[in-house]
Write a protein that holds these residues in place. Sequence first.
Motif, mmCIF file in Angstrom:
data_model
loop_
_atom_site.group_PDB
_atom_site.id
_atom_site.type_symbol
_atom_site.label_atom_id
_atom_site.label_comp_id
_atom_site.label_asym_id
_atom_site.label_seq_id
_atom_site.Cartn_x
_atom_site.Cartn_y
_atom_site.Cartn_z
ATOM 1 N N UNK A 222 0.821 -1.221 0.000
ATOM 2 C CA UNK A 222 0.000 0.000 0.000
ATOM 3 C C UNK A 222 0.854 1.270 0.000
ATOM 4 N N UNK A 237 -7.367 -2.043 -6.599
ATOM 5 C CA UNK A 237 -7.045 -3.094 -5.639
ATOM 6 C C UNK A 237 -7.883 -4.327 -5.939
ATOM 7 N N UNK A 244 -3.850 -7.670 4.715
ATOM 8 C CA UNK A 244 -5.168 -7.046 4.694
ATOM 9 C C UNK A 244 -5.172 -5.617 5.217
ATOM 10 N N UNK A 245 -4.420 -5.372 6.291
ATOM 11 C CA UNK A 245 -4.500 -4.055 6.926
ATOM 12 C C UNK A 245 -3.196 -3.284 6.785
ATOM 13 N N UNK A 246 -3.318 -2.024 6.429
ATOM 14 C CA UNK A 246 -2.128 -1.181 6.299
ATOM 15 C C UNK A 246 -2.492 0.260 6.572
ATOM 16 N N UNK A 247 -1.459 1.031 6.940
ATOM 17 C CA UNK A 247 -1.689 2.440 7.240
ATOM 18 C C UNK A 247 -1.716 3.258 5.956
ATOM 19 N N UNK A 248 -2.687 4.145 5.897
ATOM 20 C CA UNK A 248 -2.856 4.999 4.726
ATOM 21 C C UNK A 248 -2.635 6.450 5.131
ATOM 22 N N UNK A 249 -1.864 7.189 4.329
ATOM 23 C CA UNK A 249 -1.681 8.621 4.568
ATOM 24 C C UNK A 249 -2.765 9.379 3.798
ATOM 25 N N UNK B 244 -4.157 12.446 9.991
ATOM 26 C CA UNK B 244 -3.637 12.162 8.660
ATOM 27 C C UNK B 244 -3.504 10.678 8.363
ATOM 28 N N UNK B 245 -3.052 9.894 9.356
ATOM 29 C CA UNK B 245 -2.769 8.481 9.087
ATOM 30 C C UNK B 245 -3.724 7.561 9.833
ATOM 31 N N UNK B 246 -4.223 6.559 9.132
ATOM 32 C CA UNK B 246 -5.121 5.602 9.766
ATOM 33 C C UNK B 246 -5.004 4.267 9.060
ATOM 34 N N UNK B 247 -5.386 3.214 9.793
ATOM 35 C CA UNK B 247 -5.312 1.868 9.233
ATOM 36 C C UNK B 247 -6.537 1.606 8.360
ATOM 37 N N UNK B 248 -6.264 1.012 7.220
ATOM 38 C CA UNK B 248 -7.338 0.704 6.269
ATOM 39 C C UNK B 248 -7.419 -0.809 6.092
ATOM 40 N N UNK B 249 -8.636 -1.345 6.131
ATOM 41 C CA UNK B 249 -8.830 -2.777 5.857
ATOM 42 C C UNK B 249 -9.074 -2.958 4.358
ATOM 43 N N UNK B 251 -9.053 -5.755 2.543
ATOM 44 C CA UNK B 251 -9.865 -6.908 2.140
ATOM 45 C C UNK B 251 -11.339 -6.522 2.088
#
Lengths: 328, 328
Positions: A222, A237, A244-249, B244-249, B251
Motif C-alpha cells: 500500500x 485493488x 489485509x491491513x495497512x496504514x494509509x496517509x 492524517x494516518x489511519x489503518x485501512x482494511x 480486504x
Amino acid sequence: MKAITLREFGGPEMMQYSEVEMPVPGDGQILIKVINSSVNRPDVIQRQGNYPPPPGDSEILGLEVAGVVESMGANTSRFQTGDRVVALVGGGGYAQYALALQDHCMSIPQSVSFEQAACICETYITAYLNLFILGELQGKKSVLIHGGGGGVATAAIQLCKTLSPETEVIATASSNKLDRVRSQGADHVIDYREQNFADEIRQITAKRGVDIILDHIGAKYLEPNMKSLALAGTLMLIGVMGGIKAELNLATMMVKRQRIIGSVLRSRPIHEKAAIIDQFESSVMPLFASAKIEPLIDARFPLKDAAQAHELMERGGHFGKIILSNQD
Amino acid sequence: MKAITLREFGGPEMMQYSEVEMPVPGDGQILIKVINSSVNRPDVIQRQGNYPPPPGDSEILGLEVAGVVESMGANTSRFQTGDRVVALVGGGGYAQYALALQDHCMSIPQSVSFEQAACICETYITAYLNLFILGELQGKKSVLIHGGGGGVATAAIQLCKTLSPETEVIATASSNKLDRVRSQGADHVIDYREQNFADEIRQITAKRGVDIILDHIGAKYLEPNMKSLALAGTLMLIGVMGGIKAELNLATMMVKRQRIIGSVLRSRPIHEKAAIIDQFESSVMPLFASAKIEPLIDARFPLKDAAQAHELMERGGHFGKIILSNQD
C-alpha cells in the motif's frame, strides 16, 4: 457426470474426481458441455476454504468454461444447442457440464480454439474491467502492473499494448520471469525481489509516478503503491495476497487527488457482470478472433488430474494459463 | 489599495489592514473591484502557515470574491468593465481588488446580491464537484455529510435536496446545530458527540450503508466511515481535520468494491477548475437565480475587521457563511 469435488477444504490432495448429479438449467441459464476449463488463483483459495462461491452458484471449483451448448432453460434465446460458447461462471467449471447464465456467455469466434477460449473470461475480463472500465485507461497514460507473470497481469499487459498502444506499461515480476514479461509487451520490468519498485517507478517516470496501478498484493504494497501514483492516479485493488491491513496517509491522498478502488468480479450483481461481458465482447473479443491477442497456455491436464494442476499453480513456476480438459 | 496582510503566520492578531500594491491583470485575467468576499476554513489554516497558495496565486487570504469588473488583461473577451461577477481565486480575496482568471468567473444573476454571490464559489463548487461530478450522485442514493453545520456541508445538503430530491441525506452535527441542519433539508441528523455515527447509519439504512460519504475529518473517521459505506460506496475525502494516518482494511474494501477518492479544489490545474466552473454555472447557478437555493449568511464584517471574522470561525458557533465587506 464427473466433476472435481473436495473431501474437505485443504491441499490439492483433497480434490477428487467424482460422480455428481448433472445440473439442470433454470431460468435464463444454459447447460454447457465443458471441453476446457482453466485454473485460476481464486480456485486455490476456494479449495483452502477461504473463498466461498456467491450464494446460488455451484460449490464446485472453476470460474470459466469453454464448450458447446448442451441444453437451455426457460427464457433463453441467445444461443442454440451445439453453439460454441465461453462462459464466466460463479463456480462449477471443474466438471463435464456446467451451468451458466446466457448473459454471461459469449460466442467463441471460429478461429479461436476451446483451449484458448477457456483462458479468456476470468483473467482478460478482470484486466479489462479494472484497467479500462473502472480505471478509464486510455491514451498517453502510464500503468504499473504487479506480478507480471500472473494470469490477470499477462492479460493486462497484452490489453494495454493492443487497446492503448500509447500507454507506458511497467510490470513487476520475479527475476526468472522478467524476460517473458517484457516479451508480452511491458516497456519496463522491475525485479520485485531485488529492486525497490517505488524507487524504480520514480526513476522510470522522472518523479511523475504512474496513472494506474493494478495490484493484487494489498497491505504490503500500500505505501509504495501510493508513493508510485501520479497526481490524480488510481490504485485498483484486486487482491490482498500480501496482507489485509495497512496504514494509509490520507493527507497525501487528498492533496494528490488519488483514488483507491476496491474491485472484485465474482461477487458482482449478475446484471453488472452481464453489462461488463457485453462491453468486453464488443471491445475485446474481436482481438482474439483476429489473433491480435493470443492467450498464453503453460500446461494442460485432464480434468481428473486437477490436483496436479493446482500443485503447479502453487509452485508458481508457470507462465500463462493452466488448462483442464475433458477430452483425454 | 487596502488588503488584509499577515505580520507573520499565527493567530487572528497577526492580520492587519494594510496598504498594498494594486494587482495588474495578466493574460486571461480580469481585475475585480471586490464588494464582498467570504471567510472559509482553509483561510484559517493558511493564516496559521499550513496551507500555502498554489504557485503564482496571491499570498493574500481569500478564496472567493464578488464584485464588478474593473479592468481586463490580454485575451479576455467574456466580460466587460462594470459586469457583476463572482470568482473562484487561488488567493487574494481579502482585498479591495482581486485578480481572477476570466475562466474562473461567473456572471452574477440580477436577483442575487453581492453578499449572496460571495458565498457561492468555494463551498457550493466544492460540494458540487465532490458529490455530483466525482461522486456521481443521482437518484435514489443515500449520502452521509459530516459536520452538517459547516459551509461545504450546508451547501452539500442544499444541493442534494434540490438537484437530487430522491437522495436520502444524513448529516452529522453537534447537538446545538442539529435542528438547523435538519431545517436545511437533512432527512436524518446524528449528534456526532453523543452518538456512534457508524451504529446510527447501520440502523437508519437497515444495515445497507450509504452510497457516498463527504468527509473532511480523515484519519479519526476512516474506520467508521468505511463501515458506514454500502457495497460499491464512495468515500469522498476532502479534509483531514481529524488526523492524517489511519489503518485501512483492504480486504473489506475490495470485497465490498468500495472507493476512496482524495479531492481538493484549490490546487487543481486551472483548466480543470475552468471545466468544473463551467459545469457548475450551467447546472447550479440557475438555482440561485430562481432562489431555489439561498446561501445562509451568519455574520458580516468590514474587511478591516477580518480578524474578528476569523475569531468567530475559530469559535465554531456560526451557522452559515461569514462575509467580509468593502462597503462599510
